[in-house]
Design a protein around this motif. Structure first.
Motif, short mmCIF file in Angstrom:
data_model
loop_
_atom_site.label_atom_id
_atom_site.label_comp_id
_atom_site.label_asym_id
_atom_site.label_seq_id
_atom_site.Cartn_x
_atom_site.Cartn_y
_atom_site.Cartn_z
N TYR A 1 47.48 42.56 18.11
CA TYR A 1 48.67 42.36 18.93
C TYR A 1 49.14 43.73 19.39
O TYR A 1 48.77 44.75 18.81
N GLN A 59 52.69 45.95 21.23
CA GLN A 59 54.09 45.94 21.64
C GLN A 59 54.41 47.23 22.36
O GLN A 59 54.30 48.31 21.77
N LYS A 74 59.47 45.73 25.26
CA LYS A 74 58.81 44.45 25.50
C LYS A 74 58.55 43.72 24.19
O LYS A 74 58.56 44.32 23.11
N GLU A 75 58.29 42.43 24.28
CA GLU A 75 57.98 41.65 23.10
C GLU A 75 56.55 41.89 22.67
O GLU A 75 55.68 42.26 23.48
N ARG A 76 56.31 41.68 21.39
CA ARG A 76 54.95 41.79 20.87
C ARG A 76 54.11 40.65 21.44
O ARG A 76 54.57 39.50 21.52
N GLU A 77 52.88 40.98 21.83
CA GLU A 77 52.00 39.97 22.42
C GLU A 77 50.62 40.05 21.79
O GLU A 77 50.14 41.12 21.42
N ALA A 101 50.82 51.00 24.25
CA ALA A 101 51.60 50.20 23.32
C ALA A 101 51.25 50.61 21.90
O ALA A 101 50.27 51.32 21.66
#
Length: 126
Positions: free
Chosen positions: A37, A39, A43-46, A92
Motif C-alpha cells: 500500500y 500513502q 492523501k488516503e492510503r491506497e 509516497a
C-alpha cells in the motif's frame, strides 16, 4: 505476532526503477496474503499490489498495472515490489501489509485487521 520490515525505498528520477522488499516473521508465511500500500502526503492510503502467497496470484491497482510487479520468495519469507517506469505521482510512503483473511488485501482494500510494516519512502523527481 506478525512483524513486517520493509526496505529498498529511496529517491529516483522519473522513468527509473526501485525494488522494495518486505520480510515477514512471527507467522506462517504461506498462510497469509500480503500486499503493498502507499500513502502520499495529504492523501488516503491506497492499495497498489497484492499476492496470494499460497498460489502466487497477483492483483494490481490500475495506476500501477504494467509498471509494478509483486513477487514472493517463500524460502526467505519475503515479498518484493519491482517498480519500473516510475512517475512523480508514485511518490509516497510504501507499506507492506499482511492478513490471514485474504479478502481485503486481494481486493486492495484496508481493514482494521491488517498488520503493517513501518513503511519505506519512495520519492520520484521529474
Amino acid at each position: 505476532q506478525v512483524q513486517l520490515v520493509e526496505s529498498g525505498g529511496g529517491s529516483v528520477q522519473a522513468g527509473g526503477s526501485l525494488r522494495l522488499s518486505c520480510v515477514g516473521s512471527g507467522y506462517t508465511f504461506s498462510s497469509y496474503c500480503m500486499g503493498w500500500y502507499r500513502q502520499a502526503p495529504g492523501k488516503e492510503r491506497e492499495g497498489v499490489a497484492s499476492i496470494y502467497t499460497e498460489g502466487g496470484t497477483t492483483y494490481y491497482s490500475d495506476s500501477v498495472k504494467g509498471r509494478f510487479t509483486i513477487s514472493q520468495d517463500n524460502a526467505k519469507n519475503t515479498i518484493y515490489l519491482q517498480m519500473d517506469t516510475l512517475k512523480p505521482e508514485d511518490t509516497a510512503m510504501y507499506y507492506c501489509a499482511a492478513d490471514r483473511d485474504c479478502a481485503s488485501i486481494l481486493g486492495l482494500r484496508i481493514s482494521p485487521f491488517l498488520s503493517w510494516g513501518q513503511g519505506t519512502q519512495v520519492t520520484v523527481s521529474s
